[in-house]
Design a protein around this motif. Sequence first.
Motif, PDB file in Angstrom:
ATOM      1  N   THR A  98      40.062  56.241   9.337  1.00  0.00           N
ATOM      2  CA  THR A  98      39.643  55.487   7.978  1.00  0.00           C
ATOM      3  C   THR A  98      39.221  56.294   6.984  1.00  0.00           C
ATOM      4  N   SER A  99      39.439  56.213   5.742  1.00  0.00           N
ATOM      5  CA  SER A  99      39.107  56.887   4.517  1.00  0.00           C
ATOM      6  C   SER A  99      37.741  57.231   4.342  1.00  0.00           C
ATOM      7  N   PRO A 100      37.414  58.207   3.535  1.00  0.00           N
ATOM      8  CA  PRO A 100      35.932  58.331   3.348  1.00  0.00           C
ATOM      9  C   PRO A 100      35.288  57.168   2.854  1.00  0.00           C
ATOM     10  N   ALA A 101      35.621  56.623   2.027  1.00  0.00           N
ATOM     11  CA  ALA A 101      35.161  55.403   1.130  1.00  0.00           C
ATOM     12  C   ALA A 101      35.112  54.198   2.254  1.00  0.00           C
ATOM     13  N   CYS A 102      36.392  54.093   2.647  1.00  0.00           N
ATOM     14  CA  CYS A 102      36.391  52.997   3.771  1.00  0.00           C
ATOM     15  C   CYS A 102      35.229  53.015   4.919  1.00  0.00           C
ATOM     16  N   THR A 103      35.245  54.287   5.574  1.00  0.00           N
ATOM     17  CA  THR A 103      34.054  54.519   6.451  1.00  0.00           C
ATOM     18  C   THR A 103      32.737  54.361   5.962  1.00  0.00           C
ATOM     19  N   TRP A 104      32.294  54.879   4.574  1.00  0.00           N
ATOM     20  CA  TRP A 104      30.953  54.599   4.160  1.00  0.00           C
ATOM     21  C   TRP A 104      30.836  53.193   4.188  1.00  0.00           C
ATOM     22  N   ALA A 105      31.655  52.300   3.572  1.00  0.00           N
ATOM     23  CA  ALA A 105      31.451  50.830   3.444  1.00  0.00           C
ATOM     24  C   ALA A 105      31.186  50.311   4.859  1.00  0.00           C
ATOM     25  N   MET A 106      32.004  50.725   5.919  1.00  0.00           N
ATOM     26  CA  MET A 106      31.814  50.093   7.159  1.00  0.00           C
ATOM     27  C   MET A 106      30.537  50.525   7.607  1.00  0.00           C
ATOM     28  N   SER A 119      27.868  50.631   6.248  1.00  0.00           N
ATOM     29  CA  SER A 119      26.735  49.856   5.675  1.00  0.00           C
ATOM     30  C   SER A 119      26.067  48.625   6.411  1.00  0.00           C
ATOM     31  N   ALA A 120      26.717  48.340   7.507  1.00  0.00           N
ATOM     32  CA  ALA A 120      26.147  47.323   8.353  1.00  0.00           C
ATOM     33  C   ALA A 120      25.507  47.788   9.487  1.00  0.00           C
ATOM     34  N   TYR A 121      25.352  49.132   9.696  1.00  0.00           N
ATOM     35  CA  TYR A 121      24.650  50.007  10.614  1.00  0.00           C
ATOM     36  C   TYR A 121      23.491  50.842  10.234  1.00  0.00           C
ATOM     37  N   LEU A 122      23.701  50.948   8.644  1.00  0.00           N
ATOM     38  CA  LEU A 122      22.521  52.239   8.170  1.00  0.00           C
ATOM     39  C   LEU A 122      21.526  51.640   7.268  1.00  0.00           C
ATOM     40  N   GLU A 123      20.345  51.821   7.310  1.00  0.00           N
ATOM     41  CA  GLU A 123      19.283  51.532   6.321  1.00  0.00           C
ATOM     42  C   GLU A 123      19.903  52.164   4.863  1.00  0.00           C
ATOM     43  N   LEU A 124      19.333  51.499   3.904  1.00  0.00           N
ATOM     44  CA  LEU A 124      19.881  51.840   2.410  1.00  0.00           C
ATOM     45  C   LEU A 124      19.528  53.394   2.126  1.00  0.00           C
ATOM     46  N   GLU A 125      18.778  53.880   2.620  1.00  0.00           N
ATOM     47  CA  GLU A 125      18.262  55.292   2.289  1.00  0.00           C
ATOM     48  C   GLU A 125      19.360  56.119   3.156  1.00  0.00           C
ATOM     49  N   ALA A 173      41.404  30.074   1.752  1.00  0.00           N
ATOM     50  CA  ALA A 173      40.766  30.859   2.923  1.00  0.00           C
ATOM     51  C   ALA A 173      39.175  30.757   2.684  1.00  0.00           C
ATOM     52  N   ASN A 174      38.557  30.656   3.800  1.00  0.00           N
ATOM     53  CA  ASN A 174      37.102  31.138   3.885  1.00  0.00           C
ATOM     54  C   ASN A 174      36.972  32.568   3.805  1.00  0.00           C
ATOM     55  N   SER A 175      36.500  33.063   2.871  1.00  0.00           N
ATOM     56  CA  SER A 175      36.319  34.562   2.873  1.00  0.00           C
ATOM     57  C   SER A 175      35.240  35.265   2.258  1.00  0.00           C
ATOM     58  N   TYR A 176      34.438  36.108   2.924  1.00  0.00           N
ATOM     59  CA  TYR A 176      33.212  36.685   2.508  1.00  0.00           C
ATOM     60  C   TYR A 176      33.295  38.152   2.498  1.00  0.00           C
ATOM     61  N   LEU A 177      32.417  38.530   1.652  1.00  0.00           N
ATOM     62  CA  LEU A 177      32.345  40.016   1.622  1.00  0.00           C
ATOM     63  C   LEU A 177      31.472  40.497   2.745  1.00  0.00           C
ATOM     64  N   PHE A 178      31.833  41.795   3.061  1.00  0.00           N
ATOM     65  CA  PHE A 178      30.872  42.288   4.304  1.00  0.00           C
ATOM     66  C   PHE A 178      29.448  42.355   4.100  1.00  0.00           C
ATOM     67  N   ARG A 179      28.851  42.393   5.217  1.00  0.00           N
ATOM     68  CA  ARG A 179      27.320  42.263   5.061  1.00  0.00           C
ATOM     69  C   ARG A 179      26.475  43.234   4.432  1.00  0.00           C
ATOM     70  N   PRO A 205      45.429  52.695  16.397  1.00  0.00           N
ATOM     71  CA  PRO A 205      44.594  52.059  15.302  1.00  0.00           C
ATOM     72  C   PRO A 205      43.984  53.492  14.786  1.00  0.00           C
ATOM     73  N   PRO A 206      43.440  53.321  13.807  1.00  0.00           N
ATOM     74  CA  PRO A 206      42.780  54.498  12.951  1.00  0.00           C
ATOM     75  C   PRO A 206      41.212  54.493  13.463  1.00  0.00           C
ATOM     76  N   TYR A 207      40.883  55.819  13.833  1.00  0.00           N
ATOM     77  CA  TYR A 207      39.495  56.180  14.090  1.00  0.00           C
ATOM     78  C   TYR A 207      38.602  55.690  13.005  1.00  0.00           C
ATOM     79  N   ALA A 208      37.455  55.363  13.470  1.00  0.00           N
ATOM     80  CA  ALA A 208      36.364  54.551  12.321  1.00  0.00           C
ATOM     81  C   ALA A 208      35.061  55.242  12.600  1.00  0.00           C
ATOM     82  N   LEU A 209      34.095  54.925  11.627  1.00  0.00           N
ATOM     83  CA  LEU A 209      32.575  55.384  11.690  1.00  0.00           C
ATOM     84  C   LEU A 209      32.415  56.688  12.262  1.00  0.00           C
ATOM     85  N   THR A 210      31.572  56.763  13.336  1.00  0.00           N
ATOM     86  CA  THR A 210      31.300  58.377  13.558  1.00  0.00           C
ATOM     87  C   THR A 210      32.359  59.048  14.018  1.00  0.00           C
ATOM     88  N   THR A 211      33.618  58.472  14.588  1.00  0.00           N
ATOM     89  CA  THR A 211      34.624  59.169  14.887  1.00  0.00           C
ATOM     90  C   THR A 211      35.177  59.765  13.735  1.00  0.00           C
TER      91      THR A 211
END
Length: 328
Positions: A98-106, A108-114, A157-163, A32-38
Motif C-alpha cells: 500500500t502507498s504511504p498515504a493509504c498505509t497511514w490512513a489504515m 488510524s484504526a490502530y494508533l492513538e492520535l499522537e 449503497a450503505n457506505s461509511y468513512l473508515f473509523r 494482494p498488497p502488503y499493508a500496515l507494518t509490513t
Amino acid sequence: MGSSTALTELTMQKYQRMQTCADVQRRSAWRPPYALTTALELLSIEVPRISSKHRGLATTTIVAVPHANDKRHIVGVKVVVWPFPLDTVIIEGQFTCTSPACTWAMFSAYLELEELIVLADSMMRRDRRLCRTTIDALSLYLDEAEAQVRANKENGANSYLFRGYNKCRRALLLARAGTDSSMETRTRLVLLKYGLDCPQVNYPIFVGNNTRPIYLDLAYPEFKVCIEYEGSHHAGQWLNDARRRQMIEDAGWKYIQVTKLDIGNEAGEEALARRVAERIQEVTGKTVQLTMRQTTQQISDVRKLRRIPLYKRLKFEPLLPIIPTTQE
C-alpha cells in the motif's frame, strides 16, 4: 539531528522484511498488497508506537484486500479488509504494498492520535532518502476516500468513512514535513500541550563563515530559542555536538537540550515546557504563562491553532522571521 543511523536501521529492516515476503511469495501465487507494518518496513518508514492490544501487527506479515470475500488463508499471513482506495507502490520491482498515504490512513484504526501524527512526520523526513509523501498527498487520499463514500451513497449503497477518518484530519493539522526523528515530533507536541506555540521544524541558520546552514531541530526564531533533541546515537559524536552548540549559542540563540529522560512522563515534560518558557522570558522580559496540560485531542482543535502568536500577545518584535508551514 541527522538521520544516518535511522537510514541504516530502516534499510536493514526493509531487507529483512523483503526476505519474509519473498518466502510468502514462494509459497503462494496470491499477490494482494502488503499493508500496515509490513508496508512500513518495505517502504523504510519508522514504525510508530503501537498499543499492546495491537502488538500482533509487528510480528506477522500483513496484506490488504478490498472485500471480505477476497480473503484467503496463508500460513503466517494476516489479511485485513480495506474497502477504500487501495493505492499501491512496487518495491524493488517485486513487492507490491500500500502507498504511504493509504498505509497511514489504515493505521488510524490502530494508533492513538499522537502516534498518527508521529507516523505522518516519519513519512515526510527532511532526508530525501526517507521522504515518502507530503501533507498534500495525505490530504488528497482522505479526499479520495470521502469521494468514494459519497459516490457509493449516491448509488444507493450503505457506505461509511473508515473509523479513523476524523482522527486523520486532526492529525494533519499538527503534522509537519521535514523532521529528522520521531522523538523530535513528540517533543514538539509536548510544548503544545502546555500552551506554547508550535515551534518551527528544522529551522535553517547560518553561523560563522559557514556557507551551508545548520538546521535546528525545533526553534522559535522570533525569540531565538532553540530546542535540540539528543538521541542515543549522539553519544559517539559528543565533540561535534559540543562545537555545534557553541556555534549556535555564539550566534545569540538560547539553547535547550532534550533527551529521552525529558519525554515520556508528565513531570519531565512539564519541566521541559517551563525551561522553554523561562528562556522566552529571558529574551522578552515578559512573563510567559503555561496552561494546564492538554491532550493531543485538545491541541488539535483548529480554533486553538488559529490563536494569536505568542510574540504578538507579548507585543514583542520578532528577532528572526517565522517560516510559514503548509497548514498555516
